[in-house]
Scaffold this active site. Structure first.
Site, short mmCIF file in Angstrom:
data_model
loop_
_atom_site.label_atom_id
_atom_site.label_comp_id
_atom_site.label_asym_id
_atom_site.label_seq_id
_atom_site.Cartn_x
_atom_site.Cartn_y
_atom_site.Cartn_z
N ASP A 77 0.81 -1.22 0.00
CA ASP A 77 0.00 0.00 0.00
C ASP A 77 0.84 1.26 0.00
O ASP A 77 0.38 2.32 0.43
CB ASP A 77 -0.92 0.00 1.21
CG ASP A 77 -0.16 -0.14 2.53
OD1 ASP A 77 0.89 -0.79 2.55
OD2 ASP A 77 -0.62 0.42 3.55
N LYS A 189 -6.92 -0.65 6.23
CA LYS A 189 -5.81 -0.38 7.14
C LYS A 189 -5.67 1.10 7.39
O LYS A 189 -5.83 1.91 6.48
CB LYS A 189 -4.50 -0.91 6.55
CG LYS A 189 -3.36 -0.92 7.55
CD LYS A 189 -2.01 -0.91 6.88
CE LYS A 189 -1.57 0.50 6.56
NZ LYS A 189 -0.13 0.60 6.25
N GLU A 231 -3.86 -0.36 13.63
CA GLU A 231 -2.40 -0.32 13.58
C GLU A 231 -1.83 0.84 14.41
O GLU A 231 -1.62 1.93 13.90
CB GLU A 231 -1.90 -0.22 12.14
CG GLU A 231 -0.38 -0.24 12.05
CD GLU A 231 0.13 -0.14 10.61
OE1 GLU A 231 1.36 -0.02 10.43
OE2 GLU A 231 -0.68 -0.18 9.67
N GLU A 233 1.39 1.83 15.55
CA GLU A 233 2.81 1.47 15.41
C GLU A 233 3.68 2.32 16.34
O GLU A 233 3.73 3.54 16.22
CB GLU A 233 3.29 1.66 13.96
CG GLU A 233 4.78 1.35 13.82
CD GLU A 233 5.33 1.51 12.42
OE1 GLU A 233 6.53 1.29 12.21
OE2 GLU A 233 4.54 1.86 11.51
N LYS A 273 -2.70 -4.80 14.11
CA LYS A 273 -1.39 -4.78 13.44
C LYS A 273 -0.43 -3.95 14.29
O LYS A 273 -0.23 -2.76 14.06
CB LYS A 273 -1.51 -4.21 12.03
CG LYS A 273 -0.17 -4.21 11.28
CD LYS A 273 -0.30 -3.77 9.83
CE LYS A 273 1.06 -3.74 9.14
NZ LYS A 273 0.97 -3.41 7.71
N SER A 345 1.97 -8.95 8.55
CA SER A 345 1.45 -8.00 7.56
C SER A 345 2.65 -7.15 7.16
O SER A 345 2.79 -6.01 7.58
CB SER A 345 0.33 -7.15 8.16
OG SER A 345 -0.14 -6.21 7.20
N TYR A 408 4.86 6.88 5.28
CA TYR A 408 4.44 6.56 3.92
C TYR A 408 2.99 6.87 3.75
O TYR A 408 2.35 6.58 2.81
CB TYR A 408 4.75 5.08 3.59
CG TYR A 408 3.95 4.05 4.38
CD1 TYR A 408 2.97 3.32 3.76
CD2 TYR A 408 4.20 3.83 5.72
CE1 TYR A 408 2.25 2.37 4.46
CE2 TYR A 408 3.49 2.88 6.41
CZ TYR A 408 2.52 2.16 5.79
OH TYR A 408 1.80 1.20 6.47
#
Length: 408
Positions: A77, A189, A231, A233, A273, A345, A408
């Site tokens: 992605d 996501k 997610e 992170e 995730k 993932s 990103y």
């Protein structure tokens, strides 16, 4: 009494119409006889949906299909800017033709569905067409790979903090999710980023913002038929040790699930995730895969509900091989109760060697696809705790993919 025969979730992955209440009992849930299954579904849905039966079965079936043993997610992605950075490293121009060629390389890989259950795409790739009028994603669908879509719109500085971030994209998310579902996507996501600030960790402001935004995103996705991947992170940036990473991973994930409950999210129809619990990139002490696994599993056992079917780890800047070895360690005996599928993932940790094998040349497509299958098989085996190191010397497996302040 034997349970009723259950239709495969694969056959319903790309059904354009949402599931609604029907006179027959639900049959997609592995919960014993039909009467028990119906009561369980009522219990699952009673506090989470205004329209009790809308999408519930499908969300649960999709989340469980993605979490199937020996399988995980290919995260492809990358935004146009990020894929440009990847292409620059192999001397390939960042234009639509090359992006389409590379993503088609992934989609047309024979046998990809053996170890890849889902693929996360950027919007350009989801709707991309080929010269013959077919869709790029047809190759994924042929392999039984479930289509997913990145729906956040990137990070921005969070006011009132020391360089911490928030993620934007909620404003029109309901409209976009409806469009993605109608086209065939079945999960989504949204990446939130958390920094461990030196000596103090993430701020309460950043944790609350992360949890609330992920919960709102998840609720909107489910209301439109998409399984949300949550997610949060925690970046590897910094010199913090493993215990510090474990502490903040547990706190951040626990905050997310508190917010998810508040928003009425169906946990059985979600995936998590997270980062693996690792020491900071600048930490002088380097810990073993067994230590990483113990810290990660402990943090998850203290924060993730049993209702969640799968935990699909991000690679977070690890080398391809390190990510696989650490995933394998997470699935070894002796770490206590783990009711979820602990799988992958991966983006960079599945594609670095693939890109370097391809180099933008048609004659290298087969070699690049073979590399993708090798890394997918290695991670599928790691999900089962059976990886033996056979991919350690292939391609760029040992090279770090870490980028400070990765975006990103």
């Amino acid at each position: 009494r034997a349970p009723p025969q259950q239709p495969s979730p694969v056959s319903r992955r790309f059904t354009p119409k949402p599931l609604r209440r029907s006179p027959r009992p639900p049959t997609l849930l592995p919960m014993g006889d039909a009467k028990t299954a119906e009561k369980r579904l009522q219990a699952i849905c009673c506090h989470v949906f205004t329209k009790q039966w809308k999408y519930a079965e499908e969300l649960i079936a999709t989340a469980n299909a993605i979490s199937a043993p020996g399988k995980g997610i290919l995260a492809a992605d990358e935004s146009i800017g990020t894929i440009g950075k990847r292409f620059k490293g192999i001397g390939v121009e960042n234009n639509r033709e090359n992006r389409r060629a590379y993503r088609y390389l992934l989609a047309s890989t024979p046998g990809l569905g053996k170890n890849i259950s889902g693929v996360i795409l950027f919007e350009e790739s989801l709707f991309e067409t080929m010269s013959d009028g077919s869709y790029l994603v047809d190759g994924f669908k042929k392999e039984g790979v479930i289509l997913g879509i990145k729906v956040d719109k990137g990070t921005r500085p969070l006011p009132g903090t020391d360089g911490e971030l928030y993620t934007q994209g909620l404003t029109d998310l309901n409209l976009r999710c409806k469009k993605y579902y109608e086209f065939g996507a079945r999960f989504a996501k949204w990446r939130a980023v958390v920094k461990i600030l030196p000596g103090k960790g993430p701020s309460a402001n950043a944790i609350q913002e992360t949890a609330h935004t992920l919960a709102r995103y998840a609720a909107i996705c489910q209301d439109n038929g998409l399984v949300p991947i949550v997610e949060p992170e925690i970046l590897m940036d910094g010199a913090h040790d493993l215990a510090t990473a474990q502490k903040w991973t547990e706190k951040v994930i626990a905050a997310c699930y508190s917010a998810l409950r508040l928003q009425g999210v169906l946990l059985e129809g979600t995936l998590l995730k997270p980062n693996m619990v690792l020491e900071g990139a600048d930490c002088k002490t380097k810990y073993s895969p067994a230590a990483h696994a113990a810290a990660t599993v402990t943090a998850l056992q203290r924060s993730v509900p049993v209702a969640v079917p799968g935990i699909t780890f991000l690679s977070g800047g690890q080398s391809e091989e390190d990510a696989t070895i650490n995933l394998n360690a997470l699935n070894q005996p002796g770490l206590g109760y783990r009711p979820w599928s602990l799988t992958f993932s991966f983006g960079r940790a599945l594609q670095k060697s693939v890109l370097e094998a391809w180099k933008g040349k048609k004659e290298n497509v087969k070699a690049a696809q073979d590399m993708l299958l090798l890394r997918a098989r290695a991670n599928g085996d790691a999900n089962l705790g059976k990886y033996t190191g056979y991919a350690a010397k292939a391609g760029s497996a040992q090279q770090s993919t870490y980028v400070k302040n990765y975006a990103y």
